[in-house]
Design a protein around this motif. Structure first.
Motif, PDB file in Angstrom:
ATOM      1  N   LYS A  73      40.166  34.048  41.361  1.00 35.91           N
ATOM      2  CA  LYS A  73      39.634  35.135  40.513  1.00 35.91           C
ATOM      3  C   LYS A  73      38.194  34.258  40.055  1.00 35.91           C
ATOM      4  CE  LYS A  73      43.729  36.975  38.241  1.00 35.91           C
ATOM      5  NZ  LYS A  73      44.482  37.045  37.151  1.00 35.91           N
ATOM      6  N   ASP A  76      35.424  35.383  42.378  1.00 38.11           N
ATOM      7  CA  ASP A  76      35.664  36.725  42.823  1.00 38.11           C
ATOM      8  C   ASP A  76      35.845  37.155  44.332  1.00 38.11           C
ATOM      9  OD1 ASP A  76      35.347  39.311  42.014  1.00 38.11           O
ATOM     10  OD2 ASP A  76      33.295  39.615  42.613  1.00 38.11           O
ATOM     11  N   LYS A  78      38.658  38.724  46.235  1.00 36.03           N
ATOM     12  CA  LYS A  78      39.569  39.685  46.155  1.00 36.03           C
ATOM     13  C   LYS A  78      40.520  39.578  47.158  1.00 36.03           C
ATOM     14  CE  LYS A  78      37.556  41.619  42.690  1.00 36.03           C
ATOM     15  NZ  LYS A  78      38.318  41.544  41.280  1.00 36.03           N
ATOM     16  N   GLU A  81      42.513  36.866  46.201  1.00 33.59           N
ATOM     17  CA  GLU A  81      43.607  37.208  45.131  1.00 33.59           C
ATOM     18  C   GLU A  81      44.605  38.062  45.656  1.00 33.59           C
ATOM     19  OE1 GLU A  81      42.787  39.486  40.771  1.00 33.59           O
ATOM     20  OE2 GLU A  81      41.191  38.873  41.865  1.00 33.59           O
TER      21      GLU A  81
END
Length: 648
Positions: A73, A76, A78, A81
C-alpha cells in the motif's frame, strides 16, 4: 552470489510442495530482507515468508502477510497488495475462519480484476468455491469452480485443470452423484500420472477411495486409501497424510476394527495439530469420539466429543456441527439420558433443515428408528408435511410479492416514461414558441431596417438632391447675374452656407440611420471629420481630441444614442467657435467611475451661467442628453472659457 526470488502466487488452495526444508527457505528469505533490497523484492520476500510460516507458526505467517500488505500500500504496488490479501485469506481458511477468508479473497479479486491478472483471478475463483463447498453451499461452489476451470482450460494449464476438476468431482460427491464423482477422479488420476504430479495423484487416490466408499465398495476404497498413504509417506506430504489417516480410520471403523481405527485417527489428529488444521482437528476428534462410543469407553468419547463440538461451533463448520450433534445424541442415548438425546436431536434437525431445505437425512431416521416410538415417527411425518405445506404457501406468497413488485416497477417505469414524454413535449412547445417569437422579432427588425434604409435613400435622393439644387441655383444667380446689392449678395451667401450645413447634417442623420450600432470608434471618426471641416473654416483654431486606451473596442451604442452624443459634441464645438470666439477646443473621452464622460472644453470668452438666457443650443443639448438617459453639466465663467461635460 546473485539470488533469484520467486513470487509464490498460489493458484489453488495448497501450493505444490517443494523438496527443500521450509526452515532453510525461511532463513534464506530473511537474509534477502536484511540485504536491504528494493521494495518490490522485499514485498515478494515477505509474501513467501507468509506462505512458508503457514505450517510452522501461524502468528508469524500473519505478521509477514500484514507486512506485505502494508509495504504494498505504501509503495502503491497493486500486484503485491492483491497477493497479500490472497495470502491472508489462505491463513484464515486454514483456521476454518471462512467468513474472514472470503472477505480477503474478494478484496484480492477486485484488485486482480483491475490488473487483468487472469491466472490470479482463476485461483481466487477456486478458493472461493472451496469455501462454499466446505460450508455446504454447493450451488455456489460449482459456479465458482466452473469459472476457474474455463480460465485454466483457455490457458491450456493441464495441472490446474486437473485440480479444478478434482474440486468439481468432490462437489458431485456432496450432491450424492457418486458414480459421476468416481468417473471424474479416475480420469484425473490418468492425467496426474502423465504429468508426474505425485501430490495431485496422492489426492486423487484419496478421492477415488472416498467415491468407492460412498458406492459401498469397501474393498476398492481400502485399496486406494493404502495407495494414497504410500505416496504421501514417500514424499512427506503431511497435510495429505493427515487426511488419509483420518479417512482410512473411518474405513477401519466401518469394518469394526476399532483399535486399528483409533491408531490411524490418533496419527491424523497429531499431524493436524502440527499443521494447525482446525477443520481437520475437529473432524478427527469427532471420528475418535465415535470410535470410543462404539467401544463403550464413554469417558474418552466425551472428551473428544466436546472438543469436536466446541471447535465446530467456534469455526461455524455446519457439516461437522451436524456430525457432533449426531454423535452427542448417540452418546447420551447409550448413557440413557433422554433429555440430552432430544436436545441434540433437535439441534441436529434444526441445522439439517437449514442446510437441506427441511429434508430429514438418513442418519436422523436411523437414530429415530433406534430410540423413538412409532408415535414419534408419525409426528415427524406430520411435521414434515406441515413444513412442506408451509414452504409451498411461502413460495406462493413470495411469487405474489415478486409479481406485485414487478408490476409496481413496470407501472413506475411506464409513469416515468409518460412523464418524460410529456416533459419533452412541453419543452418542444416552449422552444417552438421561443423560435416563433424570435422569428417575429427578426421579421419586425428586418421591416424596420428596410423602412430605415428606404427613408435614408429618400432623404439622400430627394431632399439631398433638392438641397444641392438650391445651392447650385444660388451660385448660378451670384455668378450669372451681376448683383450689385451687397445686402442681397450677403443674403444669398448666407442661404447657400445654411443649405450646405443642412446637407452635412442630413448626411450625419443618414449615417446614423444606416447603422444598428455605433461604436466609440465610429463616433471618433465622425467627430474628427467634423473638426477637420471646422478647421477649414478657421485656420486660427486648434482642435485636439483624445480617447482613453481600451475604450474603442469596448463601447457600443445604439444609433439613437450615438447620434445624440455626436449632435451634443457638434453643438458644443459650434458654440465655442460661433459665440465663444475660442482659439483652442479640446474633446476628451474617458472612463470615470463606471461612466463614460465626454468633455468639450474651450478657451473662449465664456459667459455667466446665471445671467445668460438659455437659447435653442443649450436646450437642445439638455433634451438630447435626457433622451439617452445621460447627465450634462455646463461650466463657464466670463473670460475663462467654457466646459461641457456629458456622462452616460
Amino acid at each position: 552470489m546473485k539470488r533469484k526470488l520467486l513470487s509464490l502466487t498460489f493458484l489453488l488452495l495448497t501450493s505444490f510442495c517443494l523438496s527443500q526444508d521450509n526452515s532453510k527457505i525461511i532463513d534464506s528469505l530473511k537474509r534477502v530482507i536484511q540485504s536491504k533490497p528494493s521494495d518490490s523484492i522485499k514485498i515478494k520476500a515477505y509474501s513467501d515468508l507468509c506462505w512458508y510460516y503457514r505450517t510452522i507458526s501461524i502468528d508469524s505467517a500473519f505478521r509477514y502477510g500484514n507486512l506485505t500488505l502494508k509495504l504494498s500500500k505504501e509503495t502503491d504496488n497493486k500486484s503485491g497488495e492483491a497477493q497479500a490479501y490472497n495470502d491472508i485469506g489462505i491463513l484464515h481458511y486454514d483456521l476454518a475462519d471462512y467468513d474472514e477468508a472470503l472477505k480477503q479473497y474478494r478484496t484480492s479479486l477486485k484488485l486482480r480484476n483491475v490488473l487483468n491478472d487472469t491466472m490470479g483471478i482463476a485461483a481466487l475463483y477456486n478458493k472461493i468455491g472451496l469455501i462454499h463447498q466446505n460450508t455446504f453451499k454447493l450451488d455456489s461452489a460449482i459456479f465458482y469452480a466452473t469459472k476457474a476451470l474455463k480460465i485454466y482450460e483457455g490457458k491450456n494449464h493441464t495441472r490446474y485443470v486437473a485440480y479444478i476438476k478434482t474440486n468439481i468431482a468432490n462437489i458431485y460427491r456432496g450432491l450424492k452423484q457418486y458414480q459421476k464423482a468416481l468417473d471424474t477422479h479416475l480420469e484425473i488420476a490418468e492425467v496426474n500420472k502423465s504429468i508426474k504430479d505425485n501430490l495431485g495423484l496422492t489426492r486423487t487416490y484419496n478421492n477415488i477411495a472416498n467415491a468407492y466408499l460412498f458406492l459401498k465398495d469397501t474393498i476398492q476404497s481400502e485399496a486406494y486409501y493404502l495407495k494414497s498413504i504410500d505416496l504421501a509417506v514417500k514424499h512427506n506430504y503431511k497435510k495429505e497424510l493427515a487426511g488419509l489417516y483420518n479417512n482410512y480410520g473411518g474405513i477401519l471403523h466401518d469394518m469394526q476394527k476399532y483399535t486399528k481405527a483409533i491408531e490411524y485417527n490418533a496419527k491424523a489428529l497429531k499431524l493436524r495439530n502440527e499443521l494447525n488444521d482446525n477443520y481437520g482437528i475437529t473432524s478427527t476428534s469427532l471420528h475418535l469420539a465415535g470410535l470410543y462410543i462404539d467401544l463403550k469407553d464413554y469417558a474418552k468419547a466425551k472428551n473428544y466429543l466436546y472438543d469436536g463440538l466446541n471447535l465446530s461451533e467456534k469455526f461455524n463448520i455446519n457439516e461437522l456441527k451436524m456430525d457432533a450433534y449426531d454423535k452427542m445424541a448417540s452418546f447420551y442415548a447409550f448413557k440413557r439420558i433422554p433429555d440430552s438425546v432430544m436436545y441434540y436431536k433437535e439441534l441436529y434437525k434444526s441445522l439439517n433443515d437449514t442446510i437441506y431445505n427441511s429434508r430429514i437425512t438418513k442418519e436422523i431416521a436411523e437414530i429415530q428408528e433406534k430410540y423413538d416410538t412409532v408415535e414419534r415417527e408419525k409426528e415427524i411425518q406430520t411435521q414434515r408435511a406441515e413444513i412442506a405445506e408451509k414452504e409451498l404457501k411461502l413460495n406462493r406468497k413470495n411469487t405474489q410479492i415478486i409479481g406485485l413488485v414487478v408490476l409496481a416497477v413496470l407501472l413506475f417505469v411506464l409513469g416515468y416514461l409518460l412523464y418524460n414524454q410529456q416533459k419533452l413535449k412541453n419543452r418542444q412547445l416552449e422552444k417552438e414558441n421561443e423560435l416563433k417569437h424570435a422569428l417575429a422579432e427578426i421579421e419586425t427588425h428586418n421591416k424596420l431596417q428596410d423602412q430605415r434604409l428606404r427613408i435614408s435613400r429618400d432623404l439622400h435622393d430627394n431632399i439631398g438632391a433638392q438641397l444641392t439644387f438650391i445651392i447650385s441655383s444660388i451660385e448660378n444667380l451670384q455668378y450669372g447675374f451681376k448683383i450689385t446689392n451687397d445686402k442681397l449678395k450677403d443674403k444669398l451667401t448666407g442661404i447657400g452656407a445654411f443649405t450646405k450645413d443642412t446637407i452635412y447634417e442630413l448626411r450625419d442623420t443618414i449615417w446614423a440611420m444606416n447603422k444598428n450600432e455605433i461604436t466609440l470608434e465610429d463616433l471618433q471618426g465622425r467627430i474628427s471629420n467634423f473638426i477637420d471641416k471646422a478647421n477649414l473654416s478657421s485656420s486660427d483654431l486648434n482642435f485636439n481630441i483624445k480617447i482613453d486606451e481600451g475604450l474603442l473596442t469596448e463601447l457600443v451604442y445604439t444609433s439613437v444614442q450615438g447620434m445624440n452624443i455626436y449632435r451634443i459634441i457638434q453643438e458644443a464645438v459650434n458654440n465655442a467657435i460661433k459665440y465663444g470666439e475660442a482659439s483652442c477646443i479640446y474633446v476628451l473621452i474617458e472612463n470615470k467611475n463606471n461612466k463614460i464622460v465626454f468633455s468639450i472644453k474651450d478657451d473662449g470668452k465664456g459667459f455667466d451661467i446665471n445671467d445668460i438666457e438659455e437659447g435653442n443650443g443649450l436646450n437642445n443639448m439638455k433634451k438630447r442628453a435626457s433622451d439617452i438617459d445621460a447627465d450634462i453639466v455646463f461650466n463657464s465663467e466670463k473670460g475663462k472659457g467654457t466646459s461641457i461635460i456629458l456622462s452616460i
